[in-house]
Design an enzyme around this catalytic site. Structure first.
Site, PDB file in Angstrom:
ATOM      1  CE1 TYR A 110      -6.073  -0.787  -1.354  1.00 49.43           C
ATOM      2  CE2 TYR A 110      -7.070   1.347  -0.900  1.00 49.43           C
ATOM      3  CZ  TYR A 110      -7.191   0.014  -1.224  1.00 49.43           C
ATOM      4  OH  TYR A 110      -8.441  -0.518  -1.418  1.00 49.43           O
ATOM      5  CD  GLU A 160      -9.925  -6.850   0.093  1.00 51.30           C
ATOM      6  OE1 GLU A 160     -10.169  -7.039  -1.105  1.00 51.30           O
ATOM      7  OE2 GLU A 160     -10.005  -5.742   0.643  1.00 51.30           O
ATOM      8  CG  ASP A 219     -11.446  -0.134  -0.656  1.00 48.35           C
ATOM      9  OD1 ASP A 219     -11.606  -1.065   0.163  1.00 48.35           O
ATOM     10  OD2 ASP A 219     -11.267  -0.324  -1.869  1.00 48.35           O
ATOM     11  CG  HIS A 277      -6.886   7.101   1.784  1.00 50.48           C
ATOM     12  ND1 HIS A 277      -8.031   7.715   2.226  1.00 50.48           N
ATOM     13  CD2 HIS A 277      -7.182   5.785   1.717  1.00 50.48           C
ATOM     14  CE1 HIS A 277      -8.978   6.817   2.417  1.00 50.48           C
ATOM     15  NE2 HIS A 277      -8.481   5.627   2.118  1.00 50.48           N
ATOM     16  CD  GLU A 313     -17.295  -2.466  -1.957  1.00 50.83           C
ATOM     17  OE1 GLU A 313     -17.674  -3.638  -1.770  1.00 50.83           O
ATOM     18  OE2 GLU A 313     -18.079  -1.496  -1.986  1.00 50.83           O
ATOM     19  NE  ARG A 370      -9.444  -0.956  -5.984  1.00 51.96           N
ATOM     20  CZ  ARG A 370      -8.866  -2.128  -5.737  1.00 51.96           C
ATOM     21  NH1 ARG A 370      -8.286  -2.332  -4.571  1.00 51.96           N
ATOM     22  NH2 ARG A 370      -8.860  -3.092  -6.641  1.00 51.96           N
ATOM     23  CG  ASP A 395      -7.449  -3.879  -0.229  1.00 51.48           C
ATOM     24  OD1 ASP A 395      -6.435  -4.354   0.306  1.00 51.48           O
ATOM     25  OD2 ASP A 395      -7.769  -4.110  -1.407  1.00 51.48           O
TER      26      ASP A 395
END
Length: 821
Positions: free
Chosen positions: A352, A63, A138, A401, A140, A354, A136
């Site tokens: 990470y 990203e 997640d 996670h 998104e 989030r 990433d």
């Protein structure tokens, strides 16, 4: 002409032709040489930068550029690493982009400015042996991976890789063990995006029509607004109640300690709300001794809390460091993507950021326990590994996670301090301490409660002392830290002169050193939300997800619905009115429980338990009915006037009313059009209206020669005639600095489409001079340029800088010193 001269002329022409031919030949030869040289250069360049020069390689797409740089270093030769710079495709801005009639198909288009980026990725992917999509982990990130895969159109060589930390080990392991794209996770992201688009694009135009143009509604942000507005209503409706407490001081063995009234029974607390009853107690025990009925001693253990989740990190960073949620996430992102560490080059310092998991993977857990034993001793290490459990029951999310933790225990805060910016160091130290404390031994606290009686009334004396600090050596939660600050350094109650209770036995009688007295108290309303408490509430209610808390809070402020006063969120009139209208017309969308259930459904779509298009159809079926009803029945605020009880300053019998214009709220006289008085205003925390003093512009109105007022609108400041609407002259707000390029125009304050202010010459388009910082009329000592720009940095403070030669001067050394202060 003679034969001789004719022959001479012919010879000259022949010689001239030869010269021309010679020159032409030289030119042709030169061109040929140039072409050959160019071809050779091209060939050489091709060898250096052409496709063949890359050899066999695999492509990795991430990203962010900083993450790409770190990963490239880890993977080395045989890999090309490129950044997508976030999303490459999204729904179009100019239209809905969702075909409701065609089974909710979506029209994704390249984001403006991303065309070259997409072309570059596709070009590299074309010749790559394998393509690893590593955005990433997640929803998104999964969407970005799918969008890139759609553009590459080579499904056989495309693989998905995810890593929890940007470390050499994690990255290499992910490349060695690639997975497939997660279609269910992408479906969940699409569902969320379509829901947000339907709510925003369908409700916002109604608000433009009924309230004010430019305002908007959002599926999650509007519910967050409701939480703040509801709290404000609770505060408004709150009726304070009087209550009392009774305190005295006793003493034994030269140790003073506080005694408090408890109740009329030894085990049942009595609330003191009646002054007469308080007076009776004071009268009954006046001059009497206290009989010790019971002494309770117990050892209490306080266990360490888990490493950070996203929401807990945001809460603690707000409480301990004063960071906003947005600031916390920006700093955490940098720590995750990689920092240049002296002697180690780029290193991802945290996992990470989030996540709602509290899990630590086994190898890191063992390394942590070894570190604690070596650093703090075996007595500070928990007896066995602590397996922290999440409050949430969704184990599938839990296992995917990890909690937020340091990636390498060699990089202690002291080791990396010199390489980190102040904000980065503060946040890293917070994450470090929380992680270290999570596997440490419990704190042991000795607590003593003495129950005393006098004339049938019961009192208590409490004492506590930290016997063994355990994990508290390293980390204390913000709430516990706040409580500790009210106590002694040993953690015991210090409200009396000495916090430690003396040795007291049952049956003893104790005299009072300081007689009992009563204190009057009033109950307090619930506090307004700050960043930490709002994030906590959003998490507890199930509104949004870890990755969205920061943007939710930013949105409700950017939309002008709430203000931050004394670090607390206060809804303004616009926010309260919009919220009430939305609750009335869209009860489901604005319902906290409904919004939380939507989040649960998104989780189920991600897990493959619910089909996303069916969910969208069910949502639209009920939403469409409410939408049509709202268009007809929602109140038109533009036609409403809210009385204020504030007398008009211009006419004798008028009263100001709150009205709504295209730039927001203002006060207008009730006698309009006979009286055209208008005022800007603000409300204090108690809801009282304060008229703001007029801010007049330096020039008069060019139309009627009356004064011009400086006003504030959606796109920044502007100036308008004080006789508006009788005179509707409206001009751009300009600074009294002449443009040095055209020497005609002034600099107008403007707002870009990205919300950033800049200063452009009023002679545009004839003069295109524009500056991103405020210009000031001050000659540069370096090059003589007639203006300098404001420049504010943490390191060097407030300065002026020349836009040409970059010469700097401190603001204190200029005539603008007082203005800056």
């Amino acid at each position: 002409m003679s034969a001789q001269s004719a022959a001479s002329s012919a010879a000259k022409k022949k010689t001239s032709k030869k010269k021309v031919a010679k020159k032409t030949a030289k030119k042709v030869a030169k061109k040929a040489t140039k072409k050959t040289t160019k071809k050779a250069t091209k060939k050489k360049t091709a060898k250096k930068t052409g496709k063949r020069d890359l050899g066999d390689y695999s492509l990795v797409v991430v990203e962010s550029p900083s993450k790409a740089k770190t990963i490239k270093k880890y993977l080395g030769k045989g890999y090309q690493v490129v950044a997508s710079n976030g999303h490459i495709k999204d729904l179009p801005k100019s239209k809905l982009g969702v075909d409701i009639d065609d089974n909710f198909n979506i029209d994704l288009v390249p984001i403006t400015g991303k065309g070259d980026k997409i072309a570059r990725i596709c070009e590299l992917a074309k010749d790559a042996q394998t393509v690893f999509l590593a955005p990433d982990m997640d929803r998104e990130g999964e969407a970005i991976a799918h969008h890139i895969a759609e553009e590459i159109r080579s499904p056989r060589k495309v693989h998905r890789v995810v890593f929890n930390a940007v470390t050499k080990t994690a990255v290499r392991k992910a490349i060695e063990e690639p997975t497939a794209l997660n279609a269910h996770m992408y479906d969940s992201q699409k569902t969320r995006r379509v829901l947000d688009r339907l709510v925003g694009y369908k409700i916002s135009p109604i608000l433009w029509d009924k309230v004010q143009r430019g305002i908007s509604a959002g599926r999650v942000q509007s519910v967050a607004l409701r939480i703040i507005v509801d709290r404000e209503q609770e505060i408004k409706d709150f009726v304070p109640e009087q209550w009392f407490s009774i305190h005295g001081t006793s003493s034994k063995s030269d140790i003073d300690f506080e005694v408090k009234y408890y109740g009329e029974e030894a085990t049942k607390k009595t609330e003191l709300t009646d002054q007469d009853f308080v007076n009776k107690i004071l009268s009954d025990v006046k001059g009497k001794k206290l009989n010790v009925q019971n002494v309770k001693k117990r050892e209490r253990k306080q266990n360490p809390t888990p490493p950070f989740t996203t929401s807990k990190l945001q809460q603690e960073a707000s409480n301990k460091l004063g960071f906003t949620a947005k600031r916390t996430m920006m700093v955490a992102q940098k720590l995750y993507e990689g920092i240049e560490i002296t002697g180690h080059s780029l290193q991802g310092l945290i996992t990470y950021m989030r996540t709602d998991s509290v899990r630590t993977e086994p190898e890191s857990l063992q390394n942590l326990r070894t570190y604690i034993e070596e650093k703090y001793g075996k007595d500070h290490l928990s007896e066995s590994p602590i397996e922290h459990k999440s409050r949430k029951s969704n184990s599938k999310v839990q296992d995917a996670h990890e909690a937020i933790r340091p990636t390498n225990l060699e990089f202690t805060p002291d080791v990396v301090k010199g390489d980190l910016e102040p904000d980065q160091f503060k946040l890293y130290e917070l994450i470090w301490n929380k992680f270290i404390s999570s596997q440490m031994a419990p704190a042991v606290i000795d607590q003593t409660t003495v129950i005393l009686e006098s004339e049938g009334h019961y009192f208590r004396a409490n004492g506590s002392i930290v016997k063994f600090p355990g994990f508290r050596t390293v980390y204390l939660e913000a709430a516990a830290e706040k409580a500790k600050n009210k106590k002694g350094d040993d953690g015991s109650d210090s409200s009396s002169k000495n916090s430690i209770l003396p040795d007291i036995s049952e049956g003893e009688q104790l005299a009072l050193k300081k007689p009992f007295e009563d204190l009057e108290h009033w109950t307090s309303p619930p506090p307004r939300y700050n960043e930490a408490s709002l994030v906590k509430n959003l998490e507890e209610q199930g509104i949004g997800r870890p990755s969205t808390y920061a943007s939710i809070i930013s949105n409700i402020q950017d939309r002008g619905y709430v203000e931050k006063i004394e670090n607390r969120f206060l809804p303004n009139e616009l926010g309260i009115v919009v919220c009430r209208m939305l609750v009335e017309s869209f009860p489901d969308v604005m319902d906290v429980t409904f919004t939380a259930k939507v989040e649960e459904q998104l989780d189920k779509i991600e897990e493959g338990e619910v089909k996303y298009k069916k969910f969208l159809k069910d949502f639209w079926k009920s939403f469409e009915v409410t939408l049509e009803k709202a268009k007809e029945e929602m109140k038109n605020l533009k036609k409403q006037n809210i009385p204020t009880g504030v007398n008009c300053l211009k006419c004798s019998d008028g009263e100001y009313q709150i009205k709504w214009g295209r730039n927001g709220q203002f006060l207008a006289c009730s006698n309009y059009p006979d009286c055209n008085s208008t005022q800007d205003f603000k409300k204090d925390l108690d809801g009282n209206i304060h008229i703001l003093p007029k801010n007049y512009f330096r020039d008069d109105c060019p139309t009627c020669n009356k004064r011009l007022e400086v006003k504030k609108g959606k796109y920044g400041r502007f100036v308008r005639c004080e006789e508006y609407p009788a005179c509707d002259t409206t001009l751009a707000y300009t600074i009294d600095v002449t443009c040095p390029e055209c020497k005609k125009g002034k600099f107008a304050e403007k707002k870009s489409r990205f919300g950033k202010f800049f200063y452009g010459c009023t002679s545009y388009p004839d003069c295109e001079n524009a500056l991103w910082s405020k210009p000031r009329k001050f000659d540069c000592e370096g090059c003589g340029y007639p203006l300098m720009l404001d420049r504010v940095t943490k390191r060097e403070g407030h300065q002026l800088q020349c836009p040409k030669c970059k010469h700097k001067v401190d603001i204190e050394d200029t005539p603008f010193k007082e203005e800056a202060e």
